[in-house]
Design a protein around this motif. Structure first.
Motif, PDB file in Angstrom:
ATOM      1  N   GLY A  29      50.822  58.929  48.645  1.00  0.00           N
ATOM      2  CA  GLY A  29      50.560  59.355  50.012  1.00  0.00           C
ATOM      3  C   GLY A  29      49.812  60.678  50.122  1.00  0.00           C
ATOM      4  N   ALA A  30      49.539  61.070  51.387  1.00  0.00           N
ATOM      5  CA  ALA A  30      48.682  62.226  51.664  1.00  0.00           C
ATOM      6  C   ALA A  30      49.329  63.544  51.247  1.00  0.00           C
ATOM      7  CB  ALA A  30      48.326  62.270  53.150  1.00  0.00           C
ATOM      8  N   TYR A  31      50.644  63.686  51.454  1.00  0.00           N
ATOM      9  CA  TYR A  31      51.295  64.965  51.132  1.00  0.00           C
ATOM     10  C   TYR A  31      51.212  65.254  49.631  1.00  0.00           C
ATOM     11  CZ  TYR A  31      54.738  68.714  51.153  1.00  0.00           C
ATOM     12  OH  TYR A  31      55.367  69.937  51.010  1.00  0.00           O
ATOM     13  N   GLU A  32      51.575  64.273  48.810  1.00  0.00           N
ATOM     14  CA  GLU A  32      51.534  64.465  47.357  1.00  0.00           C
ATOM     15  C   GLU A  32      50.107  64.717  46.887  1.00  0.00           C
ATOM     16  OE1 GLU A  32      53.338  64.545  43.473  1.00  0.00           O
ATOM     17  OE2 GLU A  32      54.191  64.557  45.493  1.00  0.00           O
ATOM     18  N   LEU A  33      49.159  64.003  47.475  1.00  0.00           N
ATOM     19  CA  LEU A  33      47.763  64.218  47.113  1.00  0.00           C
ATOM     20  C   LEU A  33      47.300  65.604  47.531  1.00  0.00           C
ATOM     21  CD1 LEU A  33      45.061  63.295  46.027  1.00  0.00           C
ATOM     22  CD2 LEU A  33      44.594  62.193  48.225  1.00  0.00           C
ATOM     23  N   GLY A  34      47.805  66.093  48.673  1.00  0.00           N
ATOM     24  CA  GLY A  34      47.440  67.442  49.098  1.00  0.00           C
ATOM     25  C   GLY A  34      47.867  68.493  48.098  1.00  0.00           C
ATOM     26  N   VAL A  35      49.085  68.355  47.547  1.00  0.00           N
ATOM     27  CA  VAL A  35      49.570  69.292  46.530  1.00  0.00           C
ATOM     28  C   VAL A  35      48.721  69.187  45.266  1.00  0.00           C
ATOM     29  CG1 VAL A  35      51.519  69.868  45.028  1.00  0.00           C
ATOM     30  CG2 VAL A  35      51.929  69.267  47.429  1.00  0.00           C
ATOM     31  N   TYR A  36      48.481  67.956  44.818  1.00  0.00           N
ATOM     32  CA  TYR A  36      47.655  67.755  43.624  1.00  0.00           C
ATOM     33  C   TYR A  36      46.239  68.275  43.849  1.00  0.00           C
ATOM     34  CZ  TYR A  36      45.322  65.381  39.737  1.00  0.00           C
ATOM     35  OH  TYR A  36      44.585  65.114  38.603  1.00  0.00           O
ATOM     36  N   SER A  37      45.718  68.027  45.043  1.00  0.00           N
ATOM     37  CA  SER A  37      44.353  68.446  45.358  1.00  0.00           C
ATOM     38  C   SER A  37      44.196  69.952  45.299  1.00  0.00           C
ATOM     39  CB  SER A  37      43.956  67.935  46.744  1.00  0.00           C
ATOM     40  OG  SER A  37      42.676  68.392  47.115  1.00  0.00           O
ATOM     41  N   ARG A  38      45.194  70.699  45.767  1.00  0.00           N
ATOM     42  CA  ARG A  38      45.105  72.150  45.718  1.00  0.00           C
ATOM     43  C   ARG A  38      45.158  72.650  44.271  1.00  0.00           C
ATOM     44  NH1 ARG A  38      42.283  73.072  49.203  1.00  0.00           N
ATOM     45  NH2 ARG A  38      42.716  74.189  51.124  1.00  0.00           N
ATOM     46  N   ALA A  39      46.009  72.042  43.448  1.00  0.00           N
ATOM     47  CA  ALA A  39      46.024  72.404  42.030  1.00  0.00           C
ATOM     48  C   ALA A  39      44.676  72.080  41.390  1.00  0.00           C
ATOM     49  CB  ALA A  39      47.145  71.654  41.308  1.00  0.00           C
ATOM     50  N   PHE A  40      44.129  70.929  41.759  1.00  0.00           N
ATOM     51  CA  PHE A  40      42.835  70.499  41.235  1.00  0.00           C
ATOM     52  C   PHE A  40      41.737  71.481  41.641  1.00  0.00           C
ATOM     53  CE2 PHE A  40      38.984  67.875  41.250  1.00  0.00           C
ATOM     54  CZ  PHE A  40      39.088  67.235  40.019  1.00  0.00           C
ATOM     55  N   GLN A  41      41.755  71.908  42.903  1.00  0.00           N
ATOM     56  CA  GLN A  41      40.746  72.854  43.386  1.00  0.00           C
ATOM     57  C   GLN A  41      40.909  74.230  42.745  1.00  0.00           C
ATOM     58  OE1 GLN A  41      41.411  72.186  47.694  1.00  0.00           O
ATOM     59  NE2 GLN A  41      39.215  71.816  47.812  1.00  0.00           N
ATOM     60  N   LEU A  42      42.149  74.629  42.529  1.00  0.00           N
ATOM     61  CA  LEU A  42      42.400  75.922  41.909  1.00  0.00           C
ATOM     62  C   LEU A  42      41.770  75.999  40.522  1.00  0.00           C
ATOM     63  CD1 LEU A  42      43.950  78.620  42.344  1.00  0.00           C
ATOM     64  CD2 LEU A  42      45.876  77.577  41.132  1.00  0.00           C
ATOM     65  N   VAL A  43      41.707  74.864  39.848  1.00  0.00           N
ATOM     66  CA  VAL A  43      41.122  74.812  38.506  1.00  0.00           C
ATOM     67  C   VAL A  43      39.633  74.513  38.561  1.00  0.00           C
ATOM     68  CG1 VAL A  43      41.143  73.580  36.296  1.00  0.00           C
ATOM     69  CG2 VAL A  43      43.296  74.159  37.414  1.00  0.00           C
ATOM     70  N   THR A  44      39.242  73.513  39.351  1.00  0.00           N
ATOM     71  CA  THR A  44      37.848  73.077  39.325  1.00  0.00           C
ATOM     72  C   THR A  44      36.900  74.016  40.058  1.00  0.00           C
ATOM     73  OG1 THR A  44      38.267  71.667  41.267  1.00  0.00           O
ATOM     74  CG2 THR A  44      38.440  70.641  39.093  1.00  0.00           C
ATOM     75  N   THR A  45      37.399  74.808  41.016  1.00  0.00           N
ATOM     76  CA  THR A  45      36.518  75.754  41.702  1.00  0.00           C
ATOM     77  C   THR A  45      35.872  76.726  40.720  1.00  0.00           C
ATOM     78  OG1 THR A  45      37.679  75.597  43.813  1.00  0.00           O
ATOM     79  CG2 THR A  45      36.395  77.594  43.422  1.00  0.00           C
ATOM     80  N   PRO A  46      36.645  77.456  39.911  1.00  0.00           N
ATOM     81  CA  PRO A  46      35.993  78.311  38.904  1.00  0.00           C
ATOM     82  C   PRO A  46      35.286  77.510  37.821  1.00  0.00           C
ATOM     83  CG  PRO A  46      38.382  78.362  38.629  1.00  0.00           C
ATOM     84  CD  PRO A  46      38.112  77.653  39.919  1.00  0.00           C
ATOM     85  N   LEU A  47      35.797  76.309  37.516  1.00  0.00           N
ATOM     86  CA  LEU A  47      35.145  75.491  36.484  1.00  0.00           C
ATOM     87  C   LEU A  47      33.722  75.133  36.890  1.00  0.00           C
ATOM     88  CD1 LEU A  47      35.236  73.767  33.886  1.00  0.00           C
ATOM     89  CD2 LEU A  47      36.166  71.903  35.277  1.00  0.00           C
TER      90      LEU A  47
END
Length: 477
Positions: free
Chosen positions: A237-255
């Motif tokens: 669902g959207a909530y779990e994806l939102g948490v994963y997405s923020r972790a993903f962005q925290l890593v991929t933004t500087p990457l």
């Protein structure tokens, strides 16, 4: 020497602008995470994970295909402009029509309007593609950096203003539209180039063939990079994806801020020296060392401090993203290592060979991600990291058969640099926060000690010290 100076100056200029962009992007991530909840961000991520593939089809590898050529006529540039514009228009229309199926796939009716609004960005970006390539061909890195930073800043400001009034997905949609429009208008003003009408007598088939191979490769890579978001959104669902997405962005933004500028500077330079094997290898080793050393240091520190960073910056609502970001940080290092074989394939024009490699390698990454799905978001993250490690080894093996240089030297240099910097950096920062001092002081002390360790390590290794001196001299030039 003039080329070395141009490359170094371009790298430094690009690095400067990318540092500003990274700071702005991380700042916006923090502010919008405070203003919006995981569900709103998850809804946007659901759409982007699927529609983002249109960005690759819109480009079709033609921007890289044009940049890697030493000479390009006005007619060829014009034909490429109109092809990318047509592709952008078609992708926008397809995205608009797929809005309902995407919403049904996730069982989220709100996604219909989100998808249709986002479709506009493909039309705008299609017109921007060759304008960006024109700036890159002319090595106008400062102009490119200023345009990207300005467009990003305007988009972020618009998103924050909307989020303060209505904390919904509308803020993220506003950011996407405003940023793409600003980006296009500034490019149009700064390139001082406008295409003529398409020329039937001028062929761009050789560029299209290269772009097709590269586009196929990027398409496969995109699927493996985003299948985790699709699976989590569909399964949890959207909530779990939102948490994963923020972790993903925290890593991929500087990457992405590391990978994109290095390729921007490297590709036009490598295109000019690929016939000189010794010089090509020397530039590759230098570029790889800078990217991997900096990336391993950063992601090692991020892995060691993830829970504290997320707790302080994003808030307690996002703490579940900490272990996910640690797993993704390890995978980010393998993605950085994969830049070198990518440069080799592009420089030698071996996009077809690269595509065949991706046909075999990307399903392995996807299989690893699917295998981790039963363990939740953290299992998906570790599955992707394992998959990218396997794929990097396959990339280096295949690159050796394409290149005239000794790729084994690059493989050893890359993995050793990542290991002797990244793992100690993670251990140092983690130990400082747990056993010396916590909170914000620990966030400064840990990375500082990790940087001091890296500097001491380079000073004690003659080969790395000579390489660093060479890079510094070129940068000063």
């Amino acid at each position: 020497m003039s080329l070395a100076r141009s490359a170094s100056r371009g790298a430094m200029t690009t690095l400067f602008w990318q540092m500003l962009r990274t700071g702005l992007q991380i700042g916006s991530l923090i502010v919008l995470s405070r203003l919006l909840g995981p569900r709103e961000i998850g809804l946007m991520s659901m759409v982007v994970a699927i529609t983002g593939i249109g960005g690759l089809l819109r480009d079709f590898g033609l921007s890289v295909g044009s940049v890697r050529l030493k000479n390009l006529s006005h007619e060829e540039k014009s034909n490429l402009f109109w092809v990318n514009g047509l592709l952008g228009s078609c992708i926008a229309a397809i995205c608009f029509l797929l809005a309902v199926p995407i919403a049904n796939f996730y069982d989220q009716p709100e996604l219909v309007n989100i998808t249709r609004i986002l479709s506009v960005t493909f039309l705008i970006s299609g017109l921007s593609t060759q304008l960006q390539a024109e700036l890159q061909r002319n090595l106008r890195f400062s102009t490119m950096g200023a345009i990207e930073l300005t467009a990003q800043a305007v988009g972020v400001a618009a998103a924050i203003l909307v989020a303060l009034q209505t904390p919904t997905v509308a803020a993220l949609l506003t950011q996407a539209i405003v940023q793409s429009v600003t980006f296009f208008l500034f490019q149009l003003a700064k390139t001082q180039w406008w295409p003529s009408w398409p020329s039937r007598t001028t062929s761009i088939r050789h560029i299209v063939r290269f772009g097709a191979g590269l586009s196929g490769t990027q398409l496969l890579a995109y699927v493996s990079k985003n299948v985790d978001n699709v699976l989590i959104g569909m399964r949890f669902g959207a909530y779990e994806l939102g948490v994963y997405s923020r972790a993903f962005q925290l890593v991929t933004t500087p990457l992405l801020q590391m990978m994109s500028p290095m390729s921007r500077v490297s590709l036009p330079v490598f295109a000019r020296i690929v016939d000189d094997d010794q010089q090509f290898l020397r530039y590759l080793v230098a570029a790889q060392t800078v990217v991997i050393a900096g990336g391993a240091l950063f992601f090692g520190c991020l892995a060691g401090t993830a829970d504290v960073i997320i707790g302080i910056l994003l808030g307690s609502a996002w703490l579940a993203a900490a272990p996910i970001s640690q797993a993704l940080a390890a995978g980010a290092v393998f993605k950085l290592l994969g830049q070198v074989p990518y440069w080799i394939f592009v420089a030698y024009g071996a996009s077809g060979r690269q595509f065949k490699l991706y046909l075999v390698g990307q399903p392995i990454i996807i299989a690893c991600i699917v295998g981790g799905l039963s363990f939740g978001s953290i299992g998906v993250a570790w599955g992707g990291t394992i998959g990218y490690g396997i794929f990097w080894a396959m990339q280096m093996w295949t690159a050796q058969s394409v290149a005239r240089i000794d790729v084994r030297k690059l493989a050893v240099n890359g993995i050793m640099t990542a290991a002797v910097i990244g793992l100690p950096a993670a251990a140092i920062t983690f130990s400082v926060l747990r056993f010396v001092i916590g909170g914000i002081p620990g966030l400064f002390l840990g990375p500082l000690l990790a940087c001091l360790y890296t500097g001491l390590l380079i000073a004690l290794m003659p080969e790395r010290r000579r390489l660093l001196i060479q890079i510094v001299r070129q940068a000063r030039g």
